[in-house]
Design a protein around this motif. Sequence first.
Motif, PDB file in Angstrom:
ATOM      1  N   GLY A 141       5.546 -11.392  -9.848  1.00 27.40           N
ATOM      2  CA  GLY A 141       6.363 -12.396  -9.181  1.00 27.40           C
ATOM      3  C   GLY A 141       7.100 -13.321 -10.133  1.00 27.40           C
ATOM      4  N   VAL A 142       6.846 -13.237 -11.441  1.00 25.52           N
ATOM      5  CA  VAL A 142       7.490 -14.115 -12.416  1.00 25.52           C
ATOM      6  C   VAL A 142       8.926 -13.628 -12.648  1.00 25.52           C
ATOM      7  N   GLU A 143       9.870 -14.502 -12.384  1.00 23.60           N
ATOM      8  CA  GLU A 143      11.295 -14.146 -12.471  1.00 23.60           C
ATOM      9  C   GLU A 143      11.716 -13.784 -13.898  1.00 23.60           C
ATOM     10  N   ALA A 144      11.173 -14.461 -14.905  1.00 24.68           N
ATOM     11  CA  ALA A 144      11.572 -14.216 -16.288  1.00 24.68           C
ATOM     12  C   ALA A 144      11.145 -12.834 -16.777  1.00 24.68           C
ATOM     13  N   LEU A 145      10.118 -12.255 -16.163  1.00 26.57           N
ATOM     14  CA  LEU A 145       9.612 -10.945 -16.578  1.00 26.57           C
ATOM     15  C   LEU A 145      10.055  -9.824 -15.639  1.00 26.57           C
ATOM     16  N   SER A 146      11.008 -10.091 -14.760  1.00 26.21           N
ATOM     17  CA  SER A 146      11.380  -9.118 -13.734  1.00 26.21           C
ATOM     18  C   SER A 146      11.951  -7.825 -14.313  1.00 26.21           C
ATOM     19  N   GLY A 147      12.522  -7.861 -15.503  1.00 24.80           N
ATOM     20  CA  GLY A 147      13.082  -6.653 -16.099  1.00 24.80           C
ATOM     21  C   GLY A 147      12.041  -5.718 -16.685  1.00 24.80           C
ATOM     22  N   VAL A 148      10.937  -6.257 -17.190  1.00 27.99           N
ATOM     23  CA  VAL A 148       9.935  -5.445 -17.879  1.00 27.99           C
ATOM     24  C   VAL A 148       8.706  -5.148 -17.013  1.00 27.99           C
TER      25      VAL A 148
END
Length: 91
Positions: free
Chosen positions: A33-40
Motif C-alpha cells: 500500500g506504500v505509494e513510494a514503493l508502488s513500482g517495485v
Amino acid sequence: MVAKFGGHGYGMAILFVVIGAILGGILGQLLTGVEALSGVMPYLVNTFPVFDTSAFTINLYVIQLTLGLAFAPNLMSILGIVIALILFRRY
C-alpha cells in the motif's frame, strides 16, 4: 547428543527460518500500500511456487484428516529468511 547448527540445535534454526519467512511475507503485504514503493512492490510480492502437493484425506472413522503442503515464497519472504539466518548465526 543433539545435532548442532552454528552452536544451536537444528530445531531452533528451522524456527528462525519459518518465522523469518512469515514476517518477510507479512511485511511485503503491508508495504504493497506504500505509494513510494508502488513500482517495485509487485516484483517483491509475486509468489514463486516451488512445490505444491495436492490435499489428501485420511479417514480413521473417528477423525478425518485432510493434509496438503505448498511452498510458494516471494522475494520478501526470502529476504526474511536471509535476515533470520544472519540473526541466528549471531544468536
